[in-house]
Each structure stands twice: as structure tokens, then as C-alpha cells.
Design an enzyme around this catalytic site. Structure first.
Site, PDB file in Angstrom:
ATOM      1  CE  LYS A 104      -3.618  -0.672   2.834  1.00 60.18           C
ATOM      2  NZ  LYS A 104      -4.690  -0.737   3.960  1.00 60.18           N
ATOM      3  CE  LYS A 116      -3.712  -3.563   9.858  1.00 58.49           C
ATOM      4  NZ  LYS A 116      -4.067  -2.314   8.672  1.00 58.49           N
ATOM      5  CB  SER A 373      -1.234   8.038   8.324  1.00 57.25           C
ATOM      6  OG  SER A 373      -2.383   7.617   9.136  1.00 57.25           O
TER       7      SER A 373
HETATM    8  N1  GLU Z   1      -5.283   1.193   9.094  1.00 57.93           N
HETATM    9  C1  GLU Z   1      -4.941   1.833   7.949  1.00 57.93           C
HETATM   10  C2  GLU Z   1      -4.726   0.950   6.799  1.00 57.93           C
HETATM   11  O1  GLU Z   1      -4.932  -0.338   6.738  1.00 57.93           O
HETATM   12  C3  GLU Z   1      -4.244   3.097   8.094  1.00 57.93           C
HETATM   13  C4  GLU Z   1      -2.662   2.799   8.301  1.00 57.93           C
HETATM   14  C5  GLU Z   1      -1.959   3.966   8.635  1.00 57.93           C
HETATM   15  O2  GLU Z   1      -2.645   5.171   8.334  1.00 57.93           O
HETATM   16  O3  GLU Z   1      -0.991   3.898   9.165  1.00 57.93           O
HETATM   17  O4  GLU Z   1      -4.365   1.315   5.735  1.00 57.93           O
END
Ligand code: GLU
Length: 480
Positions: A104, A116, A373
Site C-alpha cells: 500500500k 500492523k 497519515s
Molecule cells: N489502518 C489503515 C490501513 O490499513 C491506516 C494505516 C496508517 O495510516 O498507518 O491502511
């Protein structure tokens, strides 16, 4: 499928998310010419922390909790990714989600590795006071072990967590590391009044909207999905009216003219072929805890069957493994936009591809959250709100421009144009603009790979391919 409700435990067990992620990564890697040994390194998580920790709750008893934080790839620091609170959290899932974060971040060109975390808990079963104790205890261990810090590992909200939990984490960090002037940057998704950034809360849903808009700018891709025109009047089905589904559905309906004909929630689905008022449904859900009695719409209890509603765009934005080999052949949409992580299993993806249904993958579609973020992290490190130095200057310049035009032409500048010219950009506009630019760029990269490579048959493979290419480029330039 006999289950009528969205049962996350059953779905996780029946369709292991990790297998799906591994299979899609293998698919992309098979088409690449990577140095021997590198594919293995790319697939595995670098480290995983698994902990059990006790917390004395308000009932006077000690309760033991189980949590994880996985780090997939350190090719950039810090590593980034949410912390979820969910009773079905397990190590495999956290590792799979952590690897997804790497892809991502690479897709949206955000300089982070993937990580994560998860806490195996049903957050709704605890009082706010107890939840705070649990969150702070979990955060303390992660901080002490180097799994939370502004330079190494920066968590964010995910399923079951939000700005409140992030504020608790930031405060715990500040108490443990009072000398770190960058303490706010240890976590993102904080409330705006506590080091957060305007536009983070809506970011994932907003990013989804920007990706869909970009899709409709690519006529070749639109044709592939057997769609035409733009978003106006397109029938949308959304599963999950949480942060992602709610914002995406709301923006698509209110700003792009899409018709949200079905909303699927835990207890079942609401239908109205003329379109549902997303804001009103969300309010109803918040106030009553459900959607069953929402006026002016039909309610059915079988939420999974509602995924098969005939529509143009289906947005699964709730849980993993919702579209599987059991229901994929009955899905009746033209485009699936993955709002959640992994809602379409790998087997389902193949069936959908054969049926000509285009799937825009999670790693691309829901990357808006981590993108904003990134903006929040930069804001925290620079200790200044975006736009603070230039907003009034822009306004001043704009008003001088209007004045000049009026003096030179002897005519008044129409009010609506004047307004647009004299308005300096505030933080929210800057964040949205940065997010829009990022999501467009990411879509373009994925679409380019999809059309360039004959052997790539899906946008999912194109996205992973594009992401791995970027990660490998970093390895090659910086050394593994
Ligand atoms: N939990 C979100 C995701 O899975 C945001 C992760 C973030 O902002 O670090 O993309």
C-alpha cells in the site's frame, strides 16, 4: 452460505486471509524477473511480536490480553500500519495485513515500510475506562520493545480503533519518553486537537472516492468494466457503514451524483432503488445501534445475499473474505472497489475475472488512510499546521488580483469567482489536494502496468506488481 449475518470468526477460518495475500503476491512475483532468493524475503515478515499482558480492570480482577505487532519490511523507516481491536485477531492475519501495508505504502509513494498490530479483544465489551487501561498497557509494551516510535514504527487506527485510542497511545508515549520532542509523530490518526490533522478521519473513504473518480477518467478501463459515462446516477452497494464505507458512500452520493441503493450492516441490509440518504442512515445507526427500522427503505436480514444486489459499483468496506468462491458467481455488479482489506478472496477474484467484473484492489483503493497519515506525521515532525505560513498571504494576493482586474476592466468580478480567488488554502483543502494527487498518481501507475503487461490480467496483480517493483527498486538502490 447459510450464515445470514457477517460472522467474522467463521469467515476468517474458512478463508484464511494470509493464503489469499500469499497467493496474490506469488502471482505477481511469477511474472517478474527477480534475483533468486529475493521473492522469499519479500513475502516474509521481518519480525512479529506476540505478547500476553495482564491488566487489572474495574471489576478488581486481572485480565490477560493477547496482542501482536508485525513488521513486514524495513526497507523504509519508520514502518507504518494500523492497530486493530477485534476478537478474531490472529498472528496470520496481522502478518498478512502487515505485508499489505508495505504494498500500500509503495503504491502511494509514501516512504514507509509495512507493519500492523492487533489486539484480540471485542472493544464493545468494555467500558471506556477499562478500554483506556487496556490500550495504554498494550501501548506501553509496544513502546518499550521499540514497536512504537516516531522514527521506527508508527501505528494508526484500524478496525475497532479510532482517534480516541490513538490519543491514548500518544499520551502513553509522551509519558514514557518525555525527552522526545517529536512524541506526537509516534502515532497517526489522532484527534485534531491532540496532534492530528484535518482530513485524516475521512481520508480512507475520501481516497476511495478519488480512485473511483480517476477510474472514470480512464475510458479504456471504464469500457473494460462494461460501464460508461461518469459517476452520475451509478448504482452503488456498500457493505459496512464504518469509517471507510460511510465516508466513501456519502461523498459519492453527495458530490458525484451516485445512487447508494443498498447499505449492508451487521444485522442485514437496507434497500431503496431510488437511493438512500447515507448521512441519515448513519445517524440512525449511531442512535439506535442498528439499521433495521430505518424509514423509507426495505430491510432484509441476509446481509451476505445483499452483496448480490444488481448494481454498477459494489464497495465491500467491512471485513475480509466476504466475496468467496461460494458467492462470486452470483455477484451482479460491474465494478468492485475493495474498501476493506481483503474482502475478495483469491479464488473469488478468478471467478470475477472470468465473468468480466473488474476489481480495484484494496492496496490501491484504501491507501488514502496511510497517505494522510503520512501528512500527519510530517506535520508532527515539522511542528506546524499546513497552510499556517501562507494562507493569509494567498488571500492577500488573491484580493489584490481581484482589485487589479476590477480597476483595469472597470467591471466587478462575479462574486463566486471572487470568493474562489481570495480564499487561501486551509489545512483541510491542502490535505484533500495532496490526497487527490496521490490517489490519481497511484491509479495511473497501476493502470499503466495493467495495460503494459500482457500477462497481467487483473488490477490486483498489476497493483502488487507495481508495488513490488518499487520495493525492489529501493532494495537495489539502498542495499538489503
Ligand atoms: N489502518 C489503515 C490501513 O490499513 C491506516 C494505516 C496508517 O495510516 O498507518 O491502511
Amino acid at each position: 452460505m447459510t450464515t445470514e449475518h457477517l460472522d467474522e470468526h467463521t469467515q476468517f477460518e474458512r478463508y484464511p486471509f494470509r493464503d489469499s495475500v500469499n497467493a496474490m503476491v506469488d502471482k505477481a512475483i511469477d511474472l517478474m524477473d527477480l534475483p533468486p532468493g529475493l521473492p522469499e524475503h519479500i513475502k516474509f515478515n521481518d519480525t512479529v511480536l506476540q505478547i500476553h499482558f495482564p491488566v487489572k480492570l474495574s471489576d478488581g480482577h486481572y485480565h490477560t490480553f493477547k496482542g501482536f505487532r508485525a513488521v513486514h519490511s524495513n526497507h523504509f523507516s519508520p514502518v507504518k500500519g494500523g492497530i486493530r481491536f477485534n476478537a478474531a485477531v490472529n498472528r496470520d492475519e496481522v502478518e498478512a495485513l502487515s505485508s499489505l501495508m508495505t504494498y500500500k505504502c509503495a503504491l502511494v509513494n509514501v516512504p514507509f515500510g509495512g507493519s500492523k498490530g492487533g489486539l484480540r479483544i471485542n472493544p464493545k465489551a468494555y467500558s471506556v475506562e477499562d478500554l483506556e487501561k487496556i490500550t495504554r498497557a498494550f501501548a506501553k509494551i509496544l513502546i518499550e520493545r521499540g514497536y512504537i516510535s516516531p522514527s521506527e514504527n508508527v501505528p494508526a487506527p484500524d478496525m475497532g480503533t479510532g482517534p480516541r485510542e490513538m490519543a491514548w497511545i500518544a499520551d502513553t508515549y509522551k509519558n514514557l519518553r518525555p525527552n522526545d520532542i517529536n512524541y506526537f509523530a509516534c502515532v497517526t490518526g489522532k484527534p485534531v486537537g491532540a496532534g492530528g490533522i484535518n482530513g485524516r478521519h475521512e481520508a480512507t473513504g475520501r481516497g476511495l472516492q478519488y480512485v473511483i473518480r480517476e477510474f472514470f477518467r480512464h475510458t479504456e478501463d471504464v469500457k473494460l468494466a462494461k460501464l460508461e459515462g461518469d459517476l452520475d446516477g451509478k448504482r452503488v452497494v456498500v457493505q459496512g457503514l464504518g469509517n471507510v464505507g460511510y465516508h466513501a458512500a456519502k461523498f459519492l452520493a453527495e458530490e458525484d451524483g451516485a445512487k447508494v441503493i443498498t447499505i449492508i450492516e451487521r444485522q442485514g441490509a437496507l434497500h431503496n432503488p431510488k437511493g438512500l440518504d447515507v448521512e441519515a442512515v448513519r445517524q440512525w445507526l449511531t442512535e439506535t445501534g442498528g439499521i433495521a427500522d430505518f424509514p423509507g427503505a426495505t430491510f432484509t436480514t441476509n446481509g451476505l445475499a445483499a452483496l448480490e444486489t444488481d448494481c454498477d459499483i459494489l464497495i465491500p468496506a467491512a471485513l475480509e473474505s466476504q466475496i468467496t468462491n461460494e458467492n462470486a458467481h452470483r455477484i451482479s455488479t460491474k465494478l468492485i472497489v475493495e474498501g476493506a482489506n481483503g474482502p475478495v478472496t483469491i479464488e473469488a477474484a478468478e471467478i470475477l475475472q472470468e465473468r468480466g467484473i473488474v476489481v480495484l484492489p484494496d492496496a490501491l483503493c484504501n491507501a488514502g488512510g496511510v497517505t494522510v497519515s503520512y501528512f500527519e506525521w510530517i506535520k508532527n515532525l515539522s511542528h506546524i499546521r499546513f497552510g499556517r505560513m501562507q494562507r493569509r498571504l494567498d488571500e492577500y494576493r488573491g484580493s489584490k488580483l481581484v482589485e487589479t482586474l476590477e480597476v483595469m476592466t472597470g467591471k466587478k468580478v462575479p462574486e463566486h469567482l471572487k470568493e474562489a480567488l481570495v480564499q487561501g488554502a486551509d489545512e483541510l483543502s491542502l490535505v484533500r489536494s495532496g490526497l487527490d494527487d496521490t490517489m490519481r498518481g497511484a491509479y495511473q501507475d497501476v493502470s499503466e502496468v495493467f495495460h503494459r503487461k500482457d500477462k497481467i490480467k487483473t488490477f490486483r496483480t498489476a497493483a502488487i506488481y507495481s508495488a513490488i517493483e518499487k520495493v525492489v527498486f529501493t532494495y537495489e538502490n539502498m542495499g538489503v
